[in-house]
Design a protein around this motif. Structure first.
Motif, PDB file in Angstrom:
ATOM      1  N   ASP A 107      -5.714   0.963  -7.164  1.00  0.00           N
ATOM      2  CA  ASP A 107      -5.757   2.345  -6.681  1.00  0.00           C
ATOM      3  C   ASP A 107      -4.957   2.524  -5.400  1.00  0.00           C
ATOM      4  OD1 ASP A 107      -7.688   0.630  -5.509  1.00  0.00           O
ATOM      5  OD2 ASP A 107      -8.821   2.341  -4.737  1.00  0.00           O
ATOM      6  N   LEU A 108      -4.427   1.423  -4.825  1.00  0.00           N
ATOM      7  CA  LEU A 108      -3.687   1.511  -3.564  1.00  0.00           C
ATOM      8  C   LEU A 108      -2.183   1.299  -3.727  1.00  0.00           C
ATOM      9  CD1 LEU A 108      -6.013  -0.402  -1.063  1.00  0.00           C
ATOM     10  CD2 LEU A 108      -5.881   2.065  -1.502  1.00  0.00           C
ATOM     11  N   PHE A 127       2.359   9.121  -3.434  1.00  0.00           N
ATOM     12  CA  PHE A 127       2.987   8.319  -4.479  1.00  0.00           C
ATOM     13  C   PHE A 127       1.976   7.730  -5.454  1.00  0.00           C
ATOM     14  CE2 PHE A 127       7.117   7.097  -2.002  1.00  0.00           C
ATOM     15  CZ  PHE A 127       7.493   8.434  -2.039  1.00  0.00           C
ATOM     16  N   LEU A 128       0.689   7.951  -5.186  1.00  0.00           N
ATOM     17  CA  LEU A 128      -0.358   7.396  -6.031  1.00  0.00           C
ATOM     18  C   LEU A 128      -0.810   8.409  -7.073  1.00  0.00           C
ATOM     19  CD1 LEU A 128      -2.420   5.601  -3.247  1.00  0.00           C
ATOM     20  CD2 LEU A 128      -1.044   4.503  -5.035  1.00  0.00           C
ATOM     21  N   PRO A 129      -1.400   7.951  -8.160  1.00  0.00           N
ATOM     22  CA  PRO A 129      -1.878   8.875  -9.193  1.00  0.00           C
ATOM     23  C   PRO A 129      -2.842   9.918  -8.634  1.00  0.00           C
ATOM     24  CG  PRO A 129      -1.924   6.623  -9.989  1.00  0.00           C
ATOM     25  CD  PRO A 129      -1.581   6.545  -8.537  1.00  0.00           C
ATOM     26  N   VAL A 134       0.844  -1.197   0.000  1.00  0.00           N
ATOM     27  CA  VAL A 134       0.000   0.000   0.000  1.00  0.00           C
ATOM     28  C   VAL A 134       0.878   1.246   0.000  1.00  0.00           C
ATOM     29  CG1 VAL A 134      -1.755   1.313   1.233  1.00  0.00           C
ATOM     30  CG2 VAL A 134      -1.893  -1.198   1.150  1.00  0.00           C
ATOM     31  N   GLN A 135       0.726   2.068  -1.025  1.00  0.00           N
ATOM     32  CA  GLN A 135       1.543   3.267  -1.187  1.00  0.00           C
ATOM     33  C   GLN A 135       0.939   4.455  -0.423  1.00  0.00           C
ATOM     34  OE1 GLN A 135       4.400   3.806  -3.065  1.00  0.00           O
ATOM     35  NE2 GLN A 135       4.551   1.637  -3.611  1.00  0.00           N
ATOM     36  N   GLY A 176       2.954   0.017  -9.933  1.00  0.00           N
ATOM     37  CA  GLY A 176       3.834  -0.967 -10.553  1.00  0.00           C
ATOM     38  C   GLY A 176       5.298  -0.593 -10.423  1.00  0.00           C
ATOM     39  N   ASN A 177       5.581   0.689 -10.552  1.00  0.00           N
ATOM     40  CA  ASN A 177       6.923   1.224 -10.340  1.00  0.00           C
ATOM     41  C   ASN A 177       6.767   2.702 -10.029  1.00  0.00           C
ATOM     42  OD1 ASN A 177       9.669   1.466 -10.137  1.00  0.00           O
ATOM     43  ND2 ASN A 177      10.124   0.876 -12.242  1.00  0.00           N
ATOM     44  N   THR A 178       7.292   3.140  -8.898  1.00  0.00           N
ATOM     45  CA  THR A 178       7.114   4.521  -8.482  1.00  0.00           C
ATOM     46  C   THR A 178       7.935   5.461  -9.357  1.00  0.00           C
ATOM     47  OG1 THR A 178       6.990   5.950  -6.536  1.00  0.00           O
ATOM     48  CG2 THR A 178       8.983   4.650  -6.801  1.00  0.00           C
ATOM     49  N   ARG A 179       7.667   6.750  -9.256  1.00  0.00           N
ATOM     50  CA  ARG A 179       8.350   7.750 -10.086  1.00  0.00           C
ATOM     51  C   ARG A 179       9.856   7.693  -9.862  1.00  0.00           C
ATOM     52  NH1 ARG A 179       5.975  13.387  -8.251  1.00  0.00           N
ATOM     53  NH2 ARG A 179       7.664  14.155  -9.592  1.00  0.00           N
TER      54      ARG A 179
END
Length: 364
Positions: free
Chosen positions: A229-230, A49-51, A44-45, A233-236
């Protein structure tokens, strides 16, 4: 972005969960095979860090698509100009008509799928987090930090000096990987020439820098995610290399940050996605850009990709790289100091997960 450290108790709990997950050696694919419908807390991000719908998927922006058709003939000057613009403005572009057969491209992605969908007992033989190991399978590179884990499994293979050596490769992808390396060498050589010429230099200039001899093939497998949504796949991040040649399948999810907007990189059959790495930004004194990108988690899948990361060989690992002197002048002074790859990686590996730009640590 400010770094927020968890308290010791939550860090210890996360560490235990990470160790338990790692010890299964079955990765994210193992969670899906077990039928989970809720992702573990490990994945869980944090919200930042989520869109964010307010900055996502700018429909009015599209990364450049460049055809290499005619690059050895009358269109070369046009192609060089397109690459100069794309590398300097976007840091990302797609290439088509590059000479790699579609059957080879599809074949290598299919072999990645076969590897990750083998019985777990077969894959476990290759499971490792030893950075010195040439062939290794692992799940989520951020697993043993206090950052949230990424929804992906990875097979990574190093080809020193781009020699297509089959030694130690998993049987299910051995032949296709070796064949693929041979073709990517040709693509690398062509891009090296075009990127050199786009800088106003001799076509063999970047080749003489000996900065892209070694290939690391990093193949990601993103299973369908029950709660996309939580997690991510690969963070920025930016790539801590000179150049990346990426092959992605039809699922999509790759996004590039451009003008403070996240722009989708749509899958195109027969196309490679090319992105410039941090060292290319450094040696070109910011004539070329290394930009942040990320991969979204999705309910559909698996998403499969193959990133060919180009970097110096071991013999040049401690070589000093700095802004190309032929590009410098009184009106264009060096922006960065000379550095070695180990010096850069020490900063990059500590900073990249927080959105910080590692290169800023080496600015003059």
């Amino acid at each position: 972005m400010a770094e927020v450290m968890p308290n010791q108790s939550s860090f210890d709990d996360r560490a235990k969960e990470a160790i338990a997950f790692d010890q299964t050696k079955t990765g994210v694919k193992g969670l899906i095979d077990a039928g989970v419908d809720t992702i573990p807390a490990l994945f869980v991000q944090p919200p930042e860090f989520l869109p964010d719908p307010s900055t996502d998927a700018a429909a009015d922006l599209q990364i450049p698509v460049i055809s290499l058709d005619g690059v050895l003939g009358g269109r070369r000057a046009d192609v060089v100009e397109e690459i100069r613009e794309a590398a300097g403005t976007w840091g990302f572009f797609q290439i088509v008509n590059h000479g790699v057969p579609l059957s080879v491209m599809k074949g290598v992605l299919e072999s990645v799928k076969r590897f990750h969908e083998q019985p777990s007992e077969v894959k476990k033989e290759f499971y490792s987090r030893d950075g010195s190991q040439r062939v290794k399978y692992y799940s989520t590179g951020s697993l043993h930090s206090f950052q949230s884990a990424h929804w992906r499994d990875t097979l990574s293979v190093d080809f020193e000096d781009s020699v297509p050596d089959p030694q130690g490769l998993p049987e299910v992808c051995r032949d296709t990987f070796v064949e693929y390396v041979g073709y990517t060498v040709k693509v690398r050589n062509m891009l090296s020439e075009l990127l050199s010429e786009a800088l106003g230099l001799d076509s063999n200039f970047l080749a003489k820098l000996e900065c892209m001899e070694t290939q690391r093939l990093v193949s990601h497998y993103h299973p369908p995610c029950p709660q996309p949504d939580l997690t991510i796949g690969n963070t920025r991040h930016t790539d801590a290399t000179f150049l990346t040649i990426l092959l992605q399948d039809h699922i999509g999810g790759l996004q590039v940050l451009h003008k403070d907007k996240w722009v989708n990189v749509p899958p195109m059959e027969g196309a490679f996605v090319i992105n410039l790495g941090d060292f290319m930004q450094l040696v070109t004194n910011e004539k070329y850009r290394s930009v942040e990108h990320r991969v979204l988690a999705k309910k559909v899948g698996p998403r499969i990709s193959m990133a060919c990361l180009l970097a110096p060989s071991k013999k040049n690992y401690n070589k000093i790289y700095g802004p190309i002197k032929e590009l410098l002048s009184d009106s264009n002074p060096p922006l960065y100091r000379d550095i070695t790859i180990p010096e850069f990686y020490e900063i990059y590996l500590n900073k990249r997960l927080y959105g910080n730009v590692a290169l800023s640590n080496f600015k003059l």
